[in-house]
Design a protein around this motif. Structure first.
Motif, PDB file in Angstrom:
ATOM      1  N   LYS A   3       1.203   6.590   0.689  1.00  0.00           N
ATOM      2  CA  LYS A   3      -0.178   7.216   0.004  1.00  0.00           C
ATOM      3  C   LYS A   3      -0.855   6.225  -0.923  1.00  0.00           C
ATOM      4  O   LYS A   3      -0.065   5.702  -1.796  1.00  0.00           O
ATOM      5  N   GLY A   4      -1.911   5.499  -0.525  1.00  0.00           N
ATOM      6  CA  GLY A   4      -2.840   5.028  -1.342  1.00  0.00           C
ATOM      7  C   GLY A   4      -2.354   3.516  -1.185  1.00  0.00           C
ATOM      8  O   GLY A   4      -2.854   2.675  -1.779  1.00  0.00           O
ATOM      9  N   ARG A   5      -1.533   3.230  -0.142  1.00  0.00           N
ATOM     10  CA  ARG A   5      -0.913   1.829   0.283  1.00  0.00           C
ATOM     11  C   ARG A   5      -1.278   1.574   1.404  1.00  0.00           C
ATOM     12  O   ARG A   5      -1.321   0.221   1.977  1.00  0.00           O
ATOM     13  N   LYS A  40      -7.658  -3.745   1.344  1.00  0.00           N
ATOM     14  CA  LYS A  40      -6.969  -2.899   2.608  1.00  0.00           C
ATOM     15  C   LYS A  40      -5.753  -1.904   2.014  1.00  0.00           C
ATOM     16  O   LYS A  40      -5.543  -0.940   2.571  1.00  0.00           O
ATOM     17  N   MET A  41      -4.971  -2.613   1.166  1.00  0.00           N
ATOM     18  CA  MET A  41      -3.679  -1.888   0.713  1.00  0.00           C
ATOM     19  C   MET A  41      -4.222  -0.467   0.002  1.00  0.00           C
ATOM     20  O   MET A  41      -3.318   0.269  -0.020  1.00  0.00           O
ATOM     21  N   PHE A  42      -5.201  -0.394  -0.610  1.00  0.00           N
ATOM     22  CA  PHE A  42      -5.198   1.010  -1.395  1.00  0.00           C
ATOM     23  C   PHE A  42      -6.607   1.669  -0.807  1.00  0.00           C
ATOM     24  O   PHE A  42      -6.999   2.772  -1.332  1.00  0.00           O
ATOM     25  N   VAL A  43      -6.660   1.811   0.392  1.00  0.00           N
ATOM     26  CA  VAL A  43      -7.547   2.857   1.161  1.00  0.00           C
ATOM     27  C   VAL A  43      -7.015   3.857   1.275  1.00  0.00           C
ATOM     28  O   VAL A  43      -5.624   3.907   1.724  1.00  0.00           O
ATOM     29  N   GLY A  44      -7.430   5.036   1.141  1.00  0.00           N
ATOM     30  CA  GLY A  44      -6.416   5.927   0.939  1.00  0.00           C
ATOM     31  C   GLY A  44      -7.159   7.268   1.879  1.00  0.00           C
ATOM     32  O   GLY A  44      -6.789   8.084   2.297  1.00  0.00           O
ATOM     33  N   PHE A  90       5.683  -6.297   3.727  1.00  0.00           N
ATOM     34  CA  PHE A  90       4.449  -5.936   4.527  1.00  0.00           C
ATOM     35  C   PHE A  90       3.431  -5.479   3.613  1.00  0.00           C
ATOM     36  O   PHE A  90       2.171  -6.031   3.678  1.00  0.00           O
ATOM     37  N   LEU A  91       3.442  -4.655   2.932  1.00  0.00           N
ATOM     38  CA  LEU A  91       2.321  -4.177   1.794  1.00  0.00           C
ATOM     39  C   LEU A  91       1.930  -5.126   0.779  1.00  0.00           C
ATOM     40  O   LEU A  91       0.875  -5.289   0.775  1.00  0.00           O
ATOM     41  N   ARG A  92       3.022  -6.172   0.305  1.00  0.00           N
ATOM     42  CA  ARG A  92       2.621  -7.101  -0.428  1.00  0.00           C
ATOM     43  C   ARG A  92       1.525  -8.261   0.159  1.00  0.00           C
ATOM     44  O   ARG A  92       0.980  -8.854  -0.626  1.00  0.00           O
TER      45      ARG A  92
END
Length: 190
Positions: free
Chosen positions: A64-66, A186-190, A178-180
């Protein structure tokens, strides 16, 4: 928890939580159902449904959020998981007398099909191969842990715990990498 920082503690916490989610998805929820008198067909179907929904549902909480479109994570994972198990069941997944090779072959097949489902969601994102590769490796090495639990400890349950731990650690590292690699927008689109 921002995984892009150099805060090693945040990465370790994420991997620990990811591993706990994996153990829960692989072990505890299926064990609730397995105590019934099911046929092998029923057990395979129930296992595929429980693991196919519980594991990605628990993972999606951590995403979530990531991860953009994380709600698709559960659906695509479940479809991939269930398709893999049904395909293997109807293809006659008992590959012979070598239990270790059979388990590795089955879990490798599951890993390939679930990775394909994840690829449809993540294909436009950077470094998707970290997740796909280490998730696959985790399933294969986890199958060896499952086999070792059955053969050396004499317990399918402890084998499943080992499988969840190995898969969780491998795929958790893959997910962190992957997340890093994702841009912050893009990473924190929720």
């Amino acid at each position: 928890m921002v995984l892009r920082s150099s805060n090693f503690s945040g990465k370790r916490t994420f991997i620990l939580l990811w591993t706990l989610a994996s153990v829960t998805g692989f072990v505890f929820l299926p064990l609730i159902i397995w105590h019934g008198a099911y046929s092998l067909t029923g057990r395979v179907l129930v296992d595929a449904l429980l693991q196919g929904f519980s594991l990605p549902a628990l993972q999606s909480i951590l995403l979530k959020g990531r991860l953009p479109q994380r709600n698709w994570w559960v659906l695509l994972s479940a479809v991939g998981w269930f398709t893999a198990w049904l395909s293997l069941y109807f293809a006659g997944a008992a590959l012979g007398s070598n239990q270790l090779l059979s388990m590795v072959a089955v879990w490798s097949s599951v890993g390939c099909i679930v990775a394909l489902a994840h690829w449809f969601l993540l294909r436009k994102m950077k470094a998707v191969w970290w997740w796909l590769g280490l998730s696959f490796v985790g399933l294969v090495l986890g199958s060896v842990a499952l086999w070792a639990g059955i053969v050396y400890i004499g317990s399918e349950r402890w084998g499943m715990v080992g499988q969840g731990i190995v898969y969780g650690l491998c795929s958790g590292v893959g997910m962190v990498q992957f997340l890093r690699s994702q841009p912050p927008r893009k990473m924190f689109v929720g």
